[in-house]
Scaffold this active site. Sequence first.
Site, PDB file in Angstrom:
ATOM      1  N   SER A 162       0.855  -1.187   0.000  1.00 28.77           N
ATOM      2  CA  SER A 162       0.000   0.000   0.000  1.00 28.77           C
ATOM      3  C   SER A 162       0.887   1.231   0.000  1.00 28.77           C
ATOM      4  O   SER A 162       2.074   1.144   0.310  1.00 28.77           O
ATOM      5  CB  SER A 162      -0.859   0.029   1.261  1.00 28.77           C
ATOM      6  N   ASP A 163       0.347   2.369  -0.344  1.00 29.51           N
ATOM      7  CA  ASP A 163       1.104   3.586  -0.107  1.00 29.51           C
ATOM      8  C   ASP A 163       1.026   3.888   1.394  1.00 29.51           C
ATOM      9  O   ASP A 163       0.334   3.206   2.150  1.00 29.51           O
ATOM     10  CB  ASP A 163       0.574   4.747  -0.972  1.00 29.51           C
ATOM     11  N   TRP A 164       1.720   4.929   1.768  1.00 27.28           N
ATOM     12  CA  TRP A 164       1.909   5.290   3.178  1.00 27.28           C
ATOM     13  C   TRP A 164       0.576   5.385   3.935  1.00 27.28           C
ATOM     14  O   TRP A 164      -0.244   6.256   3.637  1.00 27.28           O
ATOM     15  CB  TRP A 164       2.624   6.647   3.194  1.00 27.28           C
ATOM     16  N   GLU A 165       0.387   4.476   4.868  1.00 29.76           N
ATOM     17  CA  GLU A 165      -0.808   4.489   5.735  1.00 29.76           C
ATOM     18  C   GLU A 165      -2.131   4.460   4.987  1.00 29.76           C
ATOM     19  O   GLU A 165      -3.147   4.937   5.497  1.00 29.76           O
ATOM     20  CB  GLU A 165      -0.791   5.713   6.659  1.00 29.76           C
TER      21      GLU A 165
END
Length: 758
Positions: free
Chosen positions: A285-288
Site C-alpha cells: 500500500s502507499d503510506w498508511e
Amino acid sequence: MSHFLRRTTLTMAFTIAICSPFASYAQNRPSDAEVRAFADKLLNRMTLEEKIEQMEQAAGQYVTPERANELAKKGVGSFLFFTDPVRINELQKIAVTQSRLHIPLLFGYDVIHGFRTIFPVPLAMASSWDPGAVAKAQSMAALEARAAGIQWAFTPMVDIARDPRWGRIMEGAGEDPYLGEQMAAAQVHGLQGDYIGSPDHILACVKHFAGYGAAIGGRDYDSSDISDELLHNVYLRPYHSAVKAGVATVMSAYMDLNGVPASANPWLLQDVLRKDWGFKGFVVSDWETSKSLQTHGFAASLQDAAIRSVNAGVNMEMTSNLYRDYLPAATQAGTVTSATLDDLVRPILEMKYRLGLFTNPYIDVARAQQITLSTQEREASRQTAEKTAVLLRNQANILPLRKDIRSLAIIGPLADSQVDTLGSWSIHAERQDTITIAQGLREKLPNTKITVTKGVEIERPAPASIFDAQVPPTKAVMTTDEERKTEFDHALEAARTAEATVLVLGELQNMSGERASRATLTLPGRQEELLEAVTALGKPVVLVLMTGRPLDITWAASHVPAILNVWYPGTEGGHAVANLLTGDANPSGHLPLTWPREVGQIPLFYNTNLTQIPDDTAHRYWDTSSLPLYPFGFGLSYAGFEISDLALASAKVKSNSVIQASVKIKNTSAVTGEEVVQLYTHQRAGSASRPVRELKGFQKLALAPGETRTIQFSIPADELAFWSPLLRKTVLEPGAFDLWVGNDSSAKLHTSFEVISH
Ligand code: NOJ
C-alpha cells in the site's frame, strides 16, 4: 530484437561487468517451480503471527533503534528509509540470525531518479524519448542503491497526468499512454535487470495503482473520477506495460477511484491486476493507506480497514500497522481466510528468495563506498541530463554560446542553487555534491568574465513532507525594499555590461512533488519582472528553465530569444547544461506533455476527441486561444531536420499484420544532432469517437551534417485496438485510418490506410 531491447541488453551487460558479490547466485537463477516450493515450505513452518509480520513494512525514521531491532527479530517483512549500509547489515543480521525462521529483511527506498547520485527527474527522463537511456539511468541508480543495501525501489511512477497543477506530474512520463508504456517498461528493465534477482539490480514498484494522476483540480490526494473508456485506453496502459515487463511489485494509491479507495479496490487489485494481467508479484500500500480507508468514509473501523485491505489483495501495508493489530483476530474469526493470507505472504517470500537474500543477505560496505557517487555514476547522470533538456526556442541561433565569449551574466535564484538543481526525491543526496549551472558554466568558460547573481529571491516553503529534501524554509535574505531594489539593479547592471545573459529561473525543487500542487503556473516571486527587465535591455538573453511542470512562459515565448527547459537535471546538472549551452552537447529532448499558455486552459492534452466544428478548435475560449504554447512532442535542436517521403508498404493492412511506414529524414544543418521522429494515427469511424491523434511509434536517431536516412516503422495493427465503451471490450475495428509522421504532435506529413479483417 527491437531497438529498445537491444539497447537495454547492452546496458545490462555493462552493469554486470562491474564485479559483483552475487555473481554465483546469478549463475544459479532458480526456476519458478523451485521458488514456489521454497516459499511453500517456509509458509508451512510459519505461525499466523509470523505470516502477518511479513506483511508489515516499518519506516526507519519513525521507529526507535531499539524498536527496529525488535521488529527485525520478530520477523517484520520490510523496512523503508534505512540508507546506511552498516545499519542495514546490522538489522539484517538480527533478522537472519535471531528471528525464529531467519527470513531476511527487504529494504525499500524511494530511489526515484537516483539514490546518492541524482539523475534528472522522471518527467525529464521521459523527455529524452530514449527508453534505452532511461533504462541505463535506472540501472545505474539500482547499482548504487543495491550496493548500499536497498533491494527495492518505489519506482516507476507511471501515473498519466494531464494537469500540471498536480505537483507529482514531475514524477511521471507525462500525458501520453504510449510514451508512458515505453518509459514504464524501460524503467522496470533498468531497475530489475534481465530477471528478478539479476546481480546489482533491485525490485521495481510501479505506482500509484491506479488513477492518482487524475486528482480533481490537480490537488494532490483528491479523488479521481475516470471514465471506463479513459481508464482502459489511457490511465491503465502504462501499468499493464510494467506488468508485462515483469515488474515485481505494485503500490496501491492513496485516493479513491470512482468512489472506491484504490487500496481496497478488489476490481483493480484482483480483477484487473491479477486475473486479467496475470501479475504474480506483491502489492504494497502507499503510506498508511490502509488506515486512511476510515478517513475515506469507507471502512467502519481500523479492523474493518485491515480486513478490506487484505481481502482486496494488498500484500504488505506501508507503516499502518493494522495487519499486525487486527489480522490475528480476523483470521481466527474467519473474516480473513488462512488461504488468503498464504496467497498474500507467498509472493513476498518468493521475491526475497529471487533476490538471493536467503543466501546473500549482507552487503559489502567497502564496495558500497566505491560505487557511491563514482565517476561512472556521475558520468551516467550527466549524459542522461544532456538527453533530457528541451530547447523550446532559439531565435537567430543565439545558442550555442560562443566559447570565446568575453563576459557572461548568470542571473536568477536557481542559477547557483545546489538543492534545486537536484529536484524533488533527492532525500539521500548531499547537496554539496551537486554541480550548479553557474559552476558548470564557470568550469566550461574559464576565460570568460562571469558574474553570478540572484536578482530576485523566492521564499522557500517549508518541506511539505518528510519525503522532501529537508531544506529549512528560507525567509528572504533581502528583507527591505531597498535591499531588494539594490539586488535587482545589480542584476540588471550585470546583464547590461555582459555580452550575453543566462537567466536561470523556475520553481524551487519542493514546489513540485508530493503535496506540492499549485493553482497557478506563473514563475514564482518576481522572476517574471526580472526576466522582462533583462530582456528589455535588448542584449542576447537565454532563459534556462528549471521546473517540474510546464510554467506560464507565454511572454517569454515571443520575447526571449532562447529558452532551454532543463527540468531538474540532477547531480551533474551544471556540467550537462554547460555542455548544452555551449554546443558540446546538442539538445534532443521533446516534450512528453502539452505545454499550455496559461492555467485556465488546463486540462489540455493532444489526444482529445474532435466533437463539433472541427476548424474551430483554436477558438473555444473568447479570452484566449485554446491551442497550447508548445504541442506534445515538441523540441528543437541546434541542427535542422527535414522529414519527407512518407510511404506505406500497403494502404490495406490486415488486422493480424503490421503497418509498414517509411520516411526520409535529412539533417539540413552543419552540426550533428538527434531527432525524434513520431508517428500518429487516427481512426476515422467506429464504435466510439477516437482521439484526433494518438502516438503509435517513435524513433530517436542521430544524423551527421547533411546526412539523409530512410527509417522504417513497423506498427503491429493491434496497436490500433482500443477498449470500446459501447462494446465494453477491447476491439480492433476495420476501417479507415489517418497516419502522420513528424517531429511533434502537430505533424503535417499525412497518409491514410485501411484496416481489413484477416
Ligand atoms: C508516499 C508516496 O506517495 C509514494 O510515492 C512513496 O513511494 C511512499 N510515500 C514512500 O516514501
